[in-house]
Design a protein around this motif. Structure first.
Motif, PDB file in Angstrom:
ATOM      1  N   THR A 199      53.174  23.126  56.950  1.00  0.00           N
ATOM      2  CA  THR A 199      54.045  22.244  57.709  1.00  0.00           C
ATOM      3  C   THR A 199      53.330  21.522  58.851  1.00  0.00           C
ATOM      4  N   VAL A 200      52.013  21.599  58.890  1.00  0.00           N
ATOM      5  CA  VAL A 200      51.232  20.880  59.902  1.00  0.00           C
ATOM      6  C   VAL A 200      50.378  19.843  59.179  1.00  0.00           C
ATOM      7  N   PRO A 201      50.927  18.636  58.945  1.00  0.00           N
ATOM      8  CA  PRO A 201      50.200  17.650  58.146  1.00  0.00           C
ATOM      9  C   PRO A 201      48.887  17.207  58.755  1.00  0.00           C
ATOM     10  N   GLN A 202      48.722  17.387  60.065  1.00  0.00           N
ATOM     11  CA  GLN A 202      47.464  17.028  60.710  1.00  0.00           C
ATOM     12  C   GLN A 202      46.469  18.188  60.736  1.00  0.00           C
ATOM     13  N   GLY A 203      46.820  19.301  60.098  1.00  0.00           N
ATOM     14  CA  GLY A 203      45.995  20.487  60.205  1.00  0.00           C
ATOM     15  C   GLY A 203      44.598  20.359  59.641  1.00  0.00           C
ATOM     16  N   ASN A 204      44.373  19.359  58.801  1.00  0.00           N
ATOM     17  CA  ASN A 204      43.054  19.165  58.211  1.00  0.00           C
ATOM     18  C   ASN A 204      42.198  18.174  58.990  1.00  0.00           C
ATOM     19  N   HIS A 205      42.695  17.733  60.136  1.00  0.00           N
ATOM     20  CA  HIS A 205      42.016  16.672  60.869  1.00  0.00           C
ATOM     21  C   HIS A 205      41.559  17.161  62.238  1.00  0.00           C
ATOM     22  N   TYR A 248      59.721   3.420  71.244  1.00  0.00           N
ATOM     23  CA  TYR A 248      58.817   3.507  70.107  1.00  0.00           C
ATOM     24  C   TYR A 248      57.567   2.668  70.338  1.00  0.00           C
ATOM     25  N   VAL A 249      56.493   3.118  69.730  1.00  0.00           N
ATOM     26  CA  VAL A 249      55.312   2.279  69.542  1.00  0.00           C
ATOM     27  C   VAL A 249      54.992   2.334  68.056  1.00  0.00           C
ATOM     28  N   ASN A 250      55.118   1.199  67.400  1.00  0.00           N
ATOM     29  CA  ASN A 250      54.883   1.138  65.958  1.00  0.00           C
ATOM     30  C   ASN A 250      53.381   1.004  65.702  1.00  0.00           C
ATOM     31  N   CYS A 251      52.710   2.137  65.800  1.00  0.00           N
ATOM     32  CA  CYS A 251      51.242   2.155  65.747  1.00  0.00           C
ATOM     33  C   CYS A 251      50.699   2.109  64.324  1.00  0.00           C
ATOM     34  N   ASP A 252      51.444   2.612  63.352  1.00  0.00           N
ATOM     35  CA  ASP A 252      51.086   2.614  61.932  1.00  0.00           C
ATOM     36  C   ASP A 252      49.624   3.021  61.724  1.00  0.00           C
ATOM     37  N   VAL A 253      49.356   4.264  62.003  1.00  0.00           N
ATOM     38  CA  VAL A 253      48.000   4.811  61.933  1.00  0.00           C
ATOM     39  C   VAL A 253      47.769   5.490  60.579  1.00  0.00           C
ATOM     40  N   HIS A 254      46.660   5.166  59.955  1.00  0.00           N
ATOM     41  CA  HIS A 254      46.208   5.857  58.750  1.00  0.00           C
ATOM     42  C   HIS A 254      44.838   6.449  59.049  1.00  0.00           C
ATOM     43  N   TYR A 255      44.609   7.699  58.673  1.00  0.00           N
ATOM     44  CA  TYR A 255      43.237   8.189  58.723  1.00  0.00           C
ATOM     45  C   TYR A 255      42.994   9.226  57.645  1.00  0.00           C
ATOM     46  N   HIS A 275      49.258   9.793  57.746  1.00  0.00           N
ATOM     47  CA  HIS A 275      49.847   8.505  58.113  1.00  0.00           C
ATOM     48  C   HIS A 275      50.974   8.733  59.108  1.00  0.00           C
ATOM     49  N   LEU A 276      50.938   8.022  60.241  1.00  0.00           N
ATOM     50  CA  LEU A 276      52.028   8.055  61.218  1.00  0.00           C
ATOM     51  C   LEU A 276      52.473   6.616  61.479  1.00  0.00           C
ATOM     52  N   PRO A 277      53.673   6.228  61.015  1.00  0.00           N
ATOM     53  CA  PRO A 277      54.126   4.851  61.226  1.00  0.00           C
ATOM     54  C   PRO A 277      54.400   4.516  62.696  1.00  0.00           C
ATOM     55  N   ARG A 278      54.995   5.474  63.430  1.00  0.00           N
ATOM     56  CA  ARG A 278      55.368   5.162  64.807  1.00  0.00           C
ATOM     57  C   ARG A 278      55.308   6.403  65.683  1.00  0.00           C
ATOM     58  N   ALA A 279      55.008   6.167  66.951  1.00  0.00           N
ATOM     59  CA  ALA A 279      55.102   7.205  67.972  1.00  0.00           C
ATOM     60  C   ALA A 279      56.468   7.080  68.645  1.00  0.00           C
ATOM     61  N   VAL A 280      57.050   8.216  69.011  1.00  0.00           N
ATOM     62  CA  VAL A 280      58.422   8.229  69.526  1.00  0.00           C
ATOM     63  C   VAL A 280      58.480   9.043  70.823  1.00  0.00           C
ATOM     64  N   ILE A 300      60.070  16.331  72.303  1.00  0.00           N
ATOM     65  CA  ILE A 300      60.344  15.342  73.344  1.00  0.00           C
ATOM     66  C   ILE A 300      59.571  14.059  73.086  1.00  0.00           C
ATOM     67  N   CYS A 301      58.327  14.182  72.693  1.00  0.00           N
ATOM     68  CA  CYS A 301      57.490  12.994  72.498  1.00  0.00           C
ATOM     69  C   CYS A 301      56.358  13.328  71.548  1.00  0.00           C
ATOM     70  N   PHE A 302      56.123  12.445  70.553  1.00  0.00           N
ATOM     71  CA  PHE A 302      54.906  12.587  69.757  1.00  0.00           C
ATOM     72  C   PHE A 302      54.154  11.265  69.772  1.00  0.00           C
ATOM     73  N   PHE A 303      52.839  11.401  69.904  1.00  0.00           N
ATOM     74  CA  PHE A 303      51.954  10.285  70.198  1.00  0.00           C
ATOM     75  C   PHE A 303      51.183   9.842  68.951  1.00  0.00           C
ATOM     76  N   ASN A 304      50.591   8.668  69.047  1.00  0.00           N
ATOM     77  CA  ASN A 304      49.555   8.278  68.103  1.00  0.00           C
ATOM     78  C   ASN A 304      48.466   9.355  68.172  1.00  0.00           C
ATOM     79  N   PRO A 305      48.238  10.101  67.090  1.00  0.00           N
ATOM     80  CA  PRO A 305      47.360  11.279  67.189  1.00  0.00           C
ATOM     81  C   PRO A 305      45.898  10.954  67.415  1.00  0.00           C
ATOM     82  N   THR A 306      45.492   9.706  67.196  1.00  0.00           N
ATOM     83  CA  THR A 306      44.079   9.383  67.386  1.00  0.00           C
ATOM     84  C   THR A 306      43.655   9.509  68.843  1.00  0.00           C
ATOM     85  N   HIS A 307      44.607   9.556  69.767  1.00  0.00           N
ATOM     86  CA  HIS A 307      44.267   9.669  71.185  1.00  0.00           C
ATOM     87  C   HIS A 307      44.136  11.122  71.639  1.00  0.00           C
TER      88      HIS A 307
END
Length: 439
Positions: free
Chosen positions: A47-53, A197-204, A295-300, A321-328
């Motif tokens: 359940t942690v989709p970013q766990g491989n990054h 929202y910030v529609n960051c649409d991040v793919h990595y 893939h994260l379409p938007r930060a909220v 409460i808040c999730f960010f563009n994970p690249t930061h």
């Protein structure tokens, strides 16, 4: 506030683990309810989709861990984390050239303290191992929370799928971006929290590799930031030294420009970067696994601090409460800052002999203060891409401008430079700029 009977924490990720440690000082029993099976070792959880990054616990988050678990950095090093001196062992290639900072163009190395670099599963394993040593914290795995138990508009526990409900004096929602609190408010007769929202649409995409020479570059981490120019102007990359003589290598893109999962195509994607150094290093590598994508379409950002009415007994925290563009790389340390704020709040209320009434309403401005700094720093970077849309945090802009002024004045002032770095690395909230005298 007197010692309470029991608390339930929904979610066994980093925010849930942090929160449980804080609550353990004020509750007789703290139960972490998690939908995953019990993790074995330092392996990614389903359940942690970013766990491989790549994940970095910024110095602010690291300081919090050290206060909750003395000697925690020894745990990290013993498990295989790589020490990294902030300002020296992190280098970034930007349109201005080679820099030792993401926040500004810094051409000379400095020493702003240590970070520790590792995979997300290794970091979470070290935290979970420490949390398990706390006598009054328990885990309940393979359990799905289906809704709140409530008396009127007060939450008094949680419903567990196919099992008996759990009663609690306090329910902490660390369930993440699909927050149960956000879903439950309407059912309890309350308005939803306003969202921006910030529609960051991040793919990595990331893959662990074995390089011919682990020390082929002197630093521990380097990034290539987007050039902002041409067809491939949103592409970015990283190479990160991790344990076992391995590197974690990554590529990123924005707005549909997703890195491929085929190794040869992955390499070709990387060759379009404005700096050849990434491909020169990767050319020496052998992949150890399949390439993992995210893939994260938007930060909220959920503005609970703006609500006039909120149910007692329910407290969202972290990504709830808040999730960010994970690249930061800000999410875990923002959650740690929120939990440090909760810790101080609970301590103050205990001294005053107060119960849990009104806890959430007092906590939300504190949490917002630990969110707003990383949120606007990420937003400024995201909105540099002309395709980015959403809600630019104009209300926070004066403090950001002040931070920029302090950063510009810090070139010949080591103490001021350390202050600026402390905000950028979430040792201090952004509001701390208001306490700094004019320069």
């Amino acid at each position: 506030m007197t010692t309470q009977s029991n608390a339930v924490v929904i979610g066994g990720g980093m925010a849930g683990l942090f929160a449980a440690r804080v609550l353990s000082e004020h509750f007789d029993d703290v139960l972490i309810v998690d939908r995953d099976s019990e993790p074995v070792g330092a392996k990614p959880r389903p359940t942690v989709p970013q766990g491989n990054h790549f994940h970095a616990l910024l110095p602010g988050g690291l300081d919090a861990m050290g206060s909750w678990f003395p000697g925690f950095t020894d745990d990290l090093v013993n498990a295989g984390s790589i020490p990294m001196t902030v300002g020296r062992d992190f280098v970034v290639y930007t349109p201005l050239g080679r820099s030792y900072s993401l926040q500004s163009h810094v051409t000379e190395p400095a020493d702003y303290g240590l970070m520790y670099v590792q995979t997300r599963p290794l970091l979470e394993h070290c935290v979970r191992t420490r949390v398990r040593t706390v006598p009054n914290i328990r885990f309940r795995h393979d359990s799905i929370v289906d809704g709140p138990v409530h008396e009127g508009r007060r939450v008094t526990g949680v419903k567990i799928r196919n099992d008996t409900p759990l009663v609690a004096d306090l329910v902490v929602d660390a369930s993440g971006r699909n927050s149960v609190s956000a879903r439950w408010l309407g059912d309890l007769g309350y308005p939803s929290a306003p969202e921006t929202y910030v529609n960051c649409d991040v793919h990595y995409a990331s893959v662990t590799v074995t390089p011919e020479n682990w020390d082929a570059f002197n630093e521990v981490v380097f990034f290539v930031t987007p050039s902002g120019q041409g067809e491939h102007g949103s592409r970015t990359a990283a190479v990160v030294k991790i344990d076992g003589g391995r590197w974690l290598i990554a590529l990123g893109g924005r707005y549909g420009d997703a890195p491929p999962t085929n190794w040869d195509a992955f390499r070709e994607f990387g060759k379009t970067l404005p700096y050849a150094v990434w491909d020169e290093l990767v050319a020496t590598c052998t992949p150890l696994e399949s390439i993992k994508t995210y893939h994260l379409p938007r930060a909220v950002r959920r503005h609970y601090e703006q609500l006039d009415h909120y149910p007692e007994g329910l407290l969202p925290i972290g990504d709830s409460i808040c999730f960010f563009n994970p690249t930061h790389g800000q999410g875990m340390s923002s959650a740690a800052g929120q939990c440090k704020g909760l810790e101080q709040l609970l301590n103050d209320r205990a001294v005053a002999g107060r119960n849990l009434d009104g806890l959430a309403k007092e906590f939300f401005p504190i949490a917002a203060d630990w969110v707003r700094g990383p949120w606007i720093l990420a937003a400024v970077s995201d909105f540099e891409n002309p395709a980015c849309t959403g809600d630019f945090p104009m209300d926070d802009l004066p403090d950001l401008i002040r931070l920029g002024e302090l950063s510009a004045a810090s070139a010949n002032d080591p103490a001021l430079a350390q202050f600026v770095v402390s905000i950028a690395t979430l040792k201090l909230p952004l509001s701390a700029v208001r306490t700094m005298q004019s320069v």
